[in-house]
Every structure is written in C-alpha cells, then in structure tokens.
Design an enzyme around this catalytic site. Structure first.
Site, PDB file in Angstrom:
ATOM      1  N   ASP A  75     100.457  22.986  25.994  1.00  0.00           N
ATOM      2  CA  ASP A  75     102.077  22.715  26.193  1.00  0.00           C
ATOM      3  C   ASP A  75     102.606  23.969  26.392  1.00  0.00           C
ATOM      4  O   ASP A  75     104.102  23.980  26.540  1.00  0.00           O
ATOM      5  CB  ASP A  75     102.435  22.004  24.961  1.00  0.00           C
ATOM      6  CG  ASP A  75     102.099  22.862  23.552  1.00  0.00           C
ATOM      7  OD1 ASP A  75     101.520  23.856  23.784  1.00  0.00           O
ATOM      8  OD2 ASP A  75     102.744  21.908  22.524  1.00  0.00           O
ATOM      9  N   ASP A 130      97.096  18.950  25.710  1.00  0.00           N
ATOM     10  CA  ASP A 130      97.709  19.099  24.580  1.00  0.00           C
ATOM     11  C   ASP A 130      98.715  17.696  24.390  1.00  0.00           C
ATOM     12  O   ASP A 130      99.225  17.232  25.323  1.00  0.00           O
ATOM     13  CB  ASP A 130      98.815  20.329  24.592  1.00  0.00           C
ATOM     14  CG  ASP A 130      98.339  21.529  23.881  1.00  0.00           C
ATOM     15  OD1 ASP A 130      97.358  21.257  23.015  1.00  0.00           O
ATOM     16  OD2 ASP A 130      98.572  22.670  23.987  1.00  0.00           O
ATOM     17  N   LYS A 168      94.441  17.329  22.371  1.00  0.00           N
ATOM     18  CA  LYS A 168      94.570  18.519  21.308  1.00  0.00           C
ATOM     19  C   LYS A 168      95.868  18.087  20.491  1.00  0.00           C
ATOM     20  O   LYS A 168      96.966  17.764  21.073  1.00  0.00           O
ATOM     21  CB  LYS A 168      94.578  19.832  21.945  1.00  0.00           C
ATOM     22  CG  LYS A 168      94.499  21.029  20.532  1.00  0.00           C
ATOM     23  CD  LYS A 168      94.319  22.249  21.153  1.00  0.00           C
ATOM     24  CE  LYS A 168      95.483  22.916  21.996  1.00  0.00           C
ATOM     25  NZ  LYS A 168      96.946  22.999  20.997  1.00  0.00           N
ATOM     26  N   GLU A 172      94.641  29.756  15.514  1.00  0.00           N
ATOM     27  CA  GLU A 172      95.555  30.663  16.061  1.00  0.00           C
ATOM     28  C   GLU A 172      96.296  31.498  15.059  1.00  0.00           C
ATOM     29  O   GLU A 172      96.764  30.934  14.217  1.00  0.00           O
ATOM     30  CB  GLU A 172      96.492  29.861  16.907  1.00  0.00           C
ATOM     31  CG  GLU A 172      97.668  30.620  17.698  1.00  0.00           C
ATOM     32  CD  GLU A 172      98.400  30.010  18.629  1.00  0.00           C
ATOM     33  OE1 GLU A 172      99.390  30.784  19.276  1.00  0.00           O
ATOM     34  OE2 GLU A 172      98.168  28.730  18.734  1.00  0.00           O
ATOM     35  N   GLU A 191      98.197  19.410  16.788  1.00  0.00           N
ATOM     36  CA  GLU A 191      98.414  20.492  16.068  1.00  0.00           C
ATOM     37  C   GLU A 191      98.589  19.822  14.413  1.00  0.00           C
ATOM     38  O   GLU A 191      98.941  18.842  14.387  1.00  0.00           O
ATOM     39  CB  GLU A 191      99.714  21.200  16.281  1.00  0.00           C
ATOM     40  CG  GLU A 191      99.700  22.201  17.674  1.00  0.00           C
ATOM     41  CD  GLU A 191     100.668  22.907  17.734  1.00  0.00           C
ATOM     42  OE1 GLU A 191     101.680  23.006  16.988  1.00  0.00           O
ATOM     43  OE2 GLU A 191     100.810  23.632  18.839  1.00  0.00           O
TER      44      GLU A 191
END
Length: 289
Positions: free
Chosen positions: A67, A106, A136, A205, A138
């Site tokens: 993204d 994403d 994916k 990250e 978060e």
C-alpha cells in the site's frame, strides 16, 4: 506450468506466454525456516506495475504489492487513503507481469480491522480479482483472531509488526519502535500472536536491531526485515527507494542506482532536441495520398 504476460513493445499490450518454471508457493516460503534457521534468506521487493514485476520477478522470492503505492504512485501523504480498488488493480497487474515469485497484496487501511468477516470479504476479493498468492495485514495481538479466521478459510496471511504505517496517526510518525523495554515486549508478543494464528511470514519494520533478532528467534515462521536487522530471515525494500527514484529515502535504505537522475537527464536531452528541432527520426518526404 504458470503463465506470464510479456509486453509487446510495438503495442504496449500484454500477451500471455508459457513460462518454463512453476511459481513459488506460500508453503515453500514458510518451509524456508526449519527449527528456527533459514538457510536461504527470503528476497522480497515491492512491485506496482506489470513491467516492474517483469524486471524484478526472476530475482525475488516474493513480490509485495504494497500500500506504499499510495505515496509512490499516487503522491498521497500516507498509505491511509489507499483503497481496495487500487490494490486490486495493481495486484492484478503485478500477477500478470510475473511467473516466478509468489505475489502478496497488502490489505489497505479500513478493509479488515472491524471484524474477521470484513477481512475475509476483502481478502477473498483480492485473491479472486488479482490471482495473488497471499495477503498482508498490519497489527499484532488484536489481529490474531482475524489471521486465524482467514487462514482457516484458505487465505494465506503475512503479518506486519513493529512500525505499522497504517497506524501512523496513532504512532505520531515513522520513528523506530521498541526502544523501551515495555514496547519491545509488546512487539515480541504481537509477533508471537500472529505466528501462532497461522501467519506464514511476518514483516518486521522499523525496530531496533536487538528487537528484530529477538522476534526472529521467537517465532517459527520467517521474518522479513525492513529497517530492522540483517539477521532477519529475509529482507524487503520499496523498489523505488532502492533505485533512487526519490530525493529523500529512509536512512536504512541502500540506494543501488540513481534512476531519478538518469530519467531527468534523459528528459532534459529530449526536450533540448525537440526545442532545437534536432529530434532524430526517420528522414522521409511526406507524400499525401
């Protein structure tokens, strides 16, 4: 045998041609890590277009349709405004342009957080419309139930902990995470929760190196670092960053080429030739019909 789409330089259109190898799969990526050790690090780069995917594909294990395209392609201030429609369009292009690497797309902000059911609807749409291999998302412990829900229904999930760009408004910026003992402990717990829920890999990250090492040692699935540690089980970068397409890049990025300078110089040379009427071409006398 998988299929790739090669751009015809004459028409700029994509034509399917058979590729002489099978696309890497998600179980194969997960199995890179055995008893806590990854002999062959996972190579991942971002890709947003079919042509970019063609150029990166042979060198990568995973292509991430991130993204981050919000900033890289659309000039948005963050990834928060990115939509599911954007991810579907770019994800499909990357799948068409690749045949070797597994493609991960994403899940954009707002497409999965409210419930596992919402996440399934968004993720199933991504798989159907793009042909990607995995999604994916978060988040840590709060997303563990969602990860388990998706995996149980046949959707491979890559996790993402540490600095989570979609939460930039809560975090207050893109600073490294895990500097305090309490925050480091929470991030390790997040990684464990996502791994236990069935994530096949986890992006780590923007964390301090000792924390990245601790996470890598704590989870059975591969970790993929970005601004973390070389000791992670793999690495990912935003391709445009490592190619020097922007004047400013994160401090952890190694710039392998300075393509922005090359493109600017080429455009300047072209502009000068057009303005001087020296633009080269096939010399011919026009004969009206």
């Amino acid at each position: 045998m998988s299929t790739t789409y090669v751009l015809d330089t004459a028409t700029s259109r994509a034509h399917p041609t058979p590729a002489p190898m099978k696309r890497l799969n998600i179980p194969g990526i997960r199995q890179r890590k055995i008893d806590g050790v990854t002999q062959h690090p996972v190579v991942m780069l971002t890709a947003y277009t079919a042509r970019q995917a063609q150029l990166l594909d042979a060198h990568c294990d995973l292509l991430l349709v991130g993204d981050s395209l919000g900033q890289v392609i659309y000039g948005l201030p963050s990834s928060v405004p990115v939509t599911l429609d954007m991810m579907c369009a770019h994800g499909a292009a990357v799948v068409r342009g690749s045949y070797h690497a597994a493609v991960v797309v994403d899940m954009p902000f707002g497409a999965y957080e409210s419930s596992p059911q919402q996440a399934f609807e968004s993720a199933s749409r991504l798989l159907k419309e793009t042909g990607c291999d995995a999604v994916k998302l978060e988040g840590g412990t709060a997303m563990a139930e969602t990860v388990a829900f998706l995996v149980a229904r046949g959707i491979p999930v890559m996790g993402h902990v540490g600095l989570t760009p979609q939460a930039v408004n809560v975090l207050g910026g893109y600073n490294a995470r895990g500097r305090s003992a309490a925050e480091a402990e929470k991030i390790v717990g997040d990684a464990r929760a996502i791994a236990e829920a069935g994530a096949f890999a986890i992006v780590v990250e923007g964390v301090v190196e000792p924390l990245a090492v601790a996470i890598t040692q704590a989870v059975p699935c591969p970790t993929i670092g970005i601004g973390a540690s070389a000791q992670c089980d793999g690495q990912v970068l935003v391709t445009d960053d490592m190619l020097g397409m922007f004047e400013r890049t994160p401090r952890f990025v190694k710039i392998y080429e300075h393509l922005a300078e090359t493109i600017s110089a080429a455009a300047a040379a072209y502009a000068a030739e057009v303005r001087a009427r020296t633009f080269p071409g096939v010399e011919q006398t026009y004969q009206p019909k």
